[in-house]
Motif scaffolding. Structure first.
Motif, PDB file in Angstrom:
ATOM      1  N   ALA A 115     -10.022   1.165  -0.963  1.00  0.00           N
ATOM      2  CA  ALA A 115      -9.948   1.049  -2.422  1.00  0.00           C
ATOM      3  C   ALA A 115      -8.931   0.006  -2.870  1.00  0.00           C
ATOM      4  CB  ALA A 115      -9.597   2.405  -3.023  1.00  0.00           C
ATOM      5  N   VAL A 116      -8.260  -0.634  -1.927  1.00  0.00           N
ATOM      6  CA  VAL A 116      -7.195  -1.580  -2.252  1.00  0.00           C
ATOM      7  C   VAL A 116      -7.735  -3.003  -2.337  1.00  0.00           C
ATOM      8  CG1 VAL A 116      -5.032  -2.601  -1.438  1.00  0.00           C
ATOM      9  CG2 VAL A 116      -5.404  -0.141  -1.255  1.00  0.00           C
ATOM     10  N   GLU A 117      -7.383  -3.664  -3.426  1.00  0.00           N
ATOM     11  CA  GLU A 117      -7.683  -5.086  -3.600  1.00  0.00           C
ATOM     12  C   GLU A 117      -6.358  -5.830  -3.582  1.00  0.00           C
ATOM     13  OE1 GLU A 117     -10.088  -8.092  -6.589  1.00  0.00           O
ATOM     14  OE2 GLU A 117      -9.419  -6.151  -7.355  1.00  0.00           O
ATOM     15  N   SER A 118      -6.289  -6.876  -2.796  1.00  0.00           N
ATOM     16  CA  SER A 118      -5.055  -7.637  -2.645  1.00  0.00           C
ATOM     17  C   SER A 118      -5.292  -9.084  -3.047  1.00  0.00           C
ATOM     18  CB  SER A 118      -4.580  -7.570  -1.191  1.00  0.00           C
ATOM     19  OG  SER A 118      -3.388  -8.291  -1.047  1.00  0.00           O
ATOM     20  N   CYS A 119      -4.406  -9.595  -3.906  1.00  0.00           N
ATOM     21  CA  CYS A 119      -4.475 -10.988  -4.332  1.00  0.00           C
ATOM     22  C   CYS A 119      -3.213 -11.687  -3.857  1.00  0.00           C
ATOM     23  CB  CYS A 119      -4.553 -11.081  -5.851  1.00  0.00           C
ATOM     24  SG  CYS A 119      -5.908 -10.133  -6.578  1.00  0.00           S
ATOM     25  N   HIS A 150      -0.630  -5.886   1.651  1.00  0.00           N
ATOM     26  CA  HIS A 150      -0.509  -4.674   0.841  1.00  0.00           C
ATOM     27  C   HIS A 150       0.857  -4.070   1.051  1.00  0.00           C
ATOM     28  CE1 HIS A 150      -1.013  -1.538   3.979  1.00  0.00           C
ATOM     29  NE2 HIS A 150      -1.723  -2.472   4.587  1.00  0.00           N
ATOM     30  N   HIS A 151       1.297  -3.292   0.093  1.00  0.00           N
ATOM     31  CA  HIS A 151       2.629  -2.698   0.144  1.00  0.00           C
ATOM     32  C   HIS A 151       2.505  -1.194   0.348  1.00  0.00           C
ATOM     33  CE1 HIS A 151       4.562  -6.459  -0.923  1.00  0.00           C
ATOM     34  NE2 HIS A 151       3.700  -6.609  -1.910  1.00  0.00           N
ATOM     35  N   ASN A 152       2.641  -0.419  -0.699  1.00  0.00           N
ATOM     36  CA  ASN A 152       2.673   1.037  -0.575  1.00  0.00           C
ATOM     37  C   ASN A 152       1.543   1.737  -1.328  1.00  0.00           C
ATOM     38  OD1 ASN A 152       5.229   1.027   0.865  1.00  0.00           O
ATOM     39  ND2 ASN A 152       6.117   0.372  -1.063  1.00  0.00           N
ATOM     40  N   VAL A 153       0.477   1.048  -1.659  1.00  0.00           N
ATOM     41  CA  VAL A 153      -0.578   1.649  -2.473  1.00  0.00           C
ATOM     42  C   VAL A 153      -1.667   2.330  -1.646  1.00  0.00           C
ATOM     43  CG1 VAL A 153      -0.166   0.096  -4.415  1.00  0.00           C
ATOM     44  CG2 VAL A 153      -1.874  -0.508  -2.690  1.00  0.00           C
ATOM     45  N   ALA A 154      -1.590   2.254  -0.319  1.00  0.00           N
ATOM     46  CA  ALA A 154      -2.545   2.925   0.558  1.00  0.00           C
ATOM     47  C   ALA A 154      -1.775   3.599   1.680  1.00  0.00           C
ATOM     48  CB  ALA A 154      -3.549   1.932   1.137  1.00  0.00           C
ATOM     49  N   LYS A 155      -2.139   4.835   1.963  1.00  0.00           N
ATOM     50  CA  LYS A 155      -1.421   5.600   2.981  1.00  0.00           C
ATOM     51  C   LYS A 155      -2.168   5.706   4.302  1.00  0.00           C
ATOM     52  CE  LYS A 155       1.751   6.420  -0.030  1.00  0.00           C
ATOM     53  NZ  LYS A 155       2.726   5.378  -0.168  1.00  0.00           N
ATOM     54  N   ASP A 156      -3.483   5.423   4.313  1.00  0.00           N
ATOM     55  CA  ASP A 156      -4.268   5.525   5.541  1.00  0.00           C
ATOM     56  C   ASP A 156      -5.456   4.572   5.466  1.00  0.00           C
ATOM     57  OD1 ASP A 156      -6.180   6.785   3.859  1.00  0.00           O
ATOM     58  OD2 ASP A 156      -5.404   8.766   4.372  1.00  0.00           O
ATOM     59  N   ALA A 157      -6.219   4.498   6.552  1.00  0.00           N
ATOM     60  CA  ALA A 157      -7.349   3.569   6.622  1.00  0.00           C
ATOM     61  C   ALA A 157      -8.379   3.852   5.535  1.00  0.00           C
ATOM     62  CB  ALA A 157      -7.998   3.639   8.001  1.00  0.00           C
ATOM     63  N   GLN A 158      -8.637   5.126   5.251  1.00  0.00           N
ATOM     64  CA  GLN A 158      -9.628   5.490   4.236  1.00  0.00           C
ATOM     65  C   GLN A 158      -9.214   4.993   2.857  1.00  0.00           C
ATOM     66  OE1 GLN A 158     -12.548   7.059   4.880  1.00  0.00           O
ATOM     67  NE2 GLN A 158     -13.136   6.848   2.756  1.00  0.00           N
ATOM     68  N   SER A 159      -7.954   5.189   2.474  1.00  0.00           N
ATOM     69  CA  SER A 159      -7.515   4.761   1.145  1.00  0.00           C
ATOM     70  C   SER A 159      -7.365   3.242   1.050  1.00  0.00           C
ATOM     71  CB  SER A 159      -6.214   5.461   0.741  1.00  0.00           C
ATOM     72  OG  SER A 159      -5.168   5.139   1.620  1.00  0.00           O
ATOM     73  N   LEU A 160      -7.266   2.563   2.190  1.00  0.00           N
ATOM     74  CA  LEU A 160      -7.155   1.105   2.183  1.00  0.00           C
ATOM     75  C   LEU A 160      -8.428   0.447   1.655  1.00  0.00           C
ATOM     76  CD1 LEU A 160      -5.033  -1.004   2.931  1.00  0.00           C
ATOM     77  CD2 LEU A 160      -6.054  -1.127   5.201  1.00  0.00           C
ATOM     78  N   GLU A 174       1.133  -2.919  -7.363  1.00  0.00           N
ATOM     79  CA  GLU A 174       2.442  -3.459  -7.012  1.00  0.00           C
ATOM     80  C   GLU A 174       2.369  -4.976  -7.002  1.00  0.00           C
ATOM     81  OE1 GLU A 174       4.384   0.052  -4.298  1.00  0.00           O
ATOM     82  OE2 GLU A 174       3.799  -1.791  -3.312  1.00  0.00           O
ATOM     83  N   GLN A 175       3.491  -5.572  -7.325  1.00  0.00           N
ATOM     84  CA  GLN A 175       3.631  -7.018  -7.270  1.00  0.00           C
ATOM     85  C   GLN A 175       4.814  -7.324  -6.367  1.00  0.00           C
ATOM     86  OE1 GLN A 175       3.880  -6.205 -11.378  1.00  0.00           O
ATOM     87  NE2 GLN A 175       2.928  -8.161 -11.893  1.00  0.00           N
ATOM     88  N   GLY A 176       4.763  -8.447  -5.683  1.00  0.00           N
ATOM     89  CA  GLY A 176       5.890  -8.772  -4.814  1.00  0.00           C
ATOM     90  C   GLY A 176       5.714 -10.065  -4.072  1.00  0.00           C
ATOM     91  N   CYS A 177       6.507 -10.200  -3.018  1.00  0.00           N
ATOM     92  CA  CYS A 177       6.526 -11.395  -2.171  1.00  0.00           C
ATOM     93  C   CYS A 177       6.121 -11.003  -0.761  1.00  0.00           C
ATOM     94  CB  CYS A 177       7.939 -11.958  -2.087  1.00  0.00           C
ATOM     95  SG  CYS A 177       8.590 -12.530  -3.644  1.00  0.00           S
ATOM     96  N   THR A 178       5.617 -11.965  -0.040  1.00  0.00           N
ATOM     97  CA  THR A 178       5.365 -11.753   1.374  1.00  0.00           C
ATOM     98  C   THR A 178       5.540 -13.066   2.106  1.00  0.00           C
ATOM     99  OG1 THR A 178       3.836 -10.785   2.984  1.00  0.00           O
ATOM    100  CG2 THR A 178       2.868 -12.192   1.299  1.00  0.00           C
ATOM    101  N   CYS A 212       3.160 -14.964  -3.226  1.00  0.00           N
ATOM    102  CA  CYS A 212       3.258 -13.846  -4.169  1.00  0.00           C
ATOM    103  C   CYS A 212       2.046 -12.946  -3.970  1.00  0.00           C
ATOM    104  CB  CYS A 212       3.267 -14.349  -5.611  1.00  0.00           C
ATOM    105  SG  CYS A 212       4.655 -15.413  -6.042  1.00  0.00           S
ATOM    106  N   THR A 213       2.226 -11.650  -4.182  1.00  0.00           N
ATOM    107  CA  THR A 213       1.123 -10.700  -4.033  1.00  0.00           C
ATOM    108  C   THR A 213       0.938  -9.873  -5.297  1.00  0.00           C
ATOM    109  OG1 THR A 213       2.574  -9.002  -3.112  1.00  0.00           O
ATOM    110  CG2 THR A 213       1.487 -10.456  -1.538  1.00  0.00           C
ATOM    111  N   TYR A 214      -0.299  -9.498  -5.553  1.00  0.00           N
ATOM    112  CA  TYR A 214      -0.646  -8.533  -6.592  1.00  0.00           C
ATOM    113  C   TYR A 214      -1.638  -7.597  -5.919  1.00  0.00           C
ATOM    114  CZ  TYR A 214      -1.908  -6.516 -11.076  1.00  0.00           C
ATOM    115  OH  TYR A 214      -2.099  -5.642 -12.128  1.00  0.00           O
ATOM    116  N   VAL A 215      -1.251  -6.332  -5.754  1.00  0.00           N
ATOM    117  CA  VAL A 215      -2.053  -5.381  -4.997  1.00  0.00           C
ATOM    118  C   VAL A 215      -2.371  -4.184  -5.895  1.00  0.00           C
ATOM    119  CG1 VAL A 215      -2.137  -3.958  -2.921  1.00  0.00           C
ATOM    120  CG2 VAL A 215      -0.847  -6.094  -2.901  1.00  0.00           C
ATOM    121  N   VAL A 216      -3.643  -3.797  -5.941  1.00  0.00           N
ATOM    122  CA  VAL A 216      -4.039  -2.658  -6.778  1.00  0.00           C
ATOM    123  C   VAL A 216      -4.939  -1.719  -5.977  1.00  0.00           C
ATOM    124  CG1 VAL A 216      -5.985  -3.937  -7.775  1.00  0.00           C
ATOM    125  CG2 VAL A 216      -5.050  -1.965  -8.999  1.00  0.00           C
ATOM    126  N   ASN A 217      -4.692  -0.413  -6.112  1.00  0.00           N
ATOM    127  CA  ASN A 217      -5.559   0.611  -5.544  1.00  0.00           C
ATOM    128  C   ASN A 217      -6.473   1.051  -6.683  1.00  0.00           C
ATOM    129  OD1 ASN A 217      -6.680   3.135  -4.802  1.00  0.00           O
ATOM    130  ND2 ASN A 217      -5.081   3.394  -3.255  1.00  0.00           N
TER     131      ASN A 217
END
Length: 145
Positions: free
Chosen positions: A82-86, A70-80, A41-45, A29-34
């Motif tokens: 700010a993403v925390e993935s659990c 990560h799913h769709n919360v980052a569009k490029d390397a720079q915005s990645l 977003e929450q989901g499966c992987t 299970c994933t919990y991803v936040v920008n």
């Protein structure tokens, strides 16, 4: 090659990738936040790099260390950055952002670097704190016959 059976878990699914489903089934299970946009977003992987992702079960990391985190919360390397993935491995463990119970005493520098078709793009450096600092490198080769 050694084969390992992996039990699947039920997870909360919330995000564009879920369509109308509120749950999903996967290896993790994933919990991803920008943290910049506050989008989550929450989901499966299914583990794309099993050794790394299985060792990371029950933890959060920023930036995510594999594409499966990560799913769709980052569009490029720079915005990645700010993403925390659990990621977690029990039924519905992603219904809320997991809380970290381990001291995060290490101060680390973080950046994302991507090389595509001979062009390298690198984000700016940021600092973060965590239980460990890590470096992950992936190399993909494509052979056309």
């Amino acid at each position: 090659m050694e084969r390992e059976d992996v039990e699947l878990v039920q997870c909360v699914c919330n995000g564009a990738h879920c369509k109308n489903d509120k749950t999903c089934v996967g290896e993790l299970c994933t919990y991803v936040v920008n943290h910049k946009t506050k989008q989550f977003e929450q989901g499966c992987t299914n583990a794309s790099v099993p050794l790394i992702e299985r060792r990371a079960i029950g933890s959060c990391m920023a930036p995510p260390i594999t594409g499966a985190m990560h799913h769709n919360v980052a569009k490029d390397a720079q915005s990645l950055l700010a993403v925390e993935s659990c990621i977690c491995g029990t039924d519905y463990c992603n219904s809320e952002k997991p809380s970290i119970s381990v001291p995060e005493n290490e101060k680390c520098s973080a950046y994302v670097e991507v090389t595509t078709m001979g062009t390298t793009t690198r984000s700016k450096n940021i600092s973060c704190s965590g239980e460990y600092c890590f470096t992950v490198g992936f190399f993909f080769f494509l052979r056309l016959s």
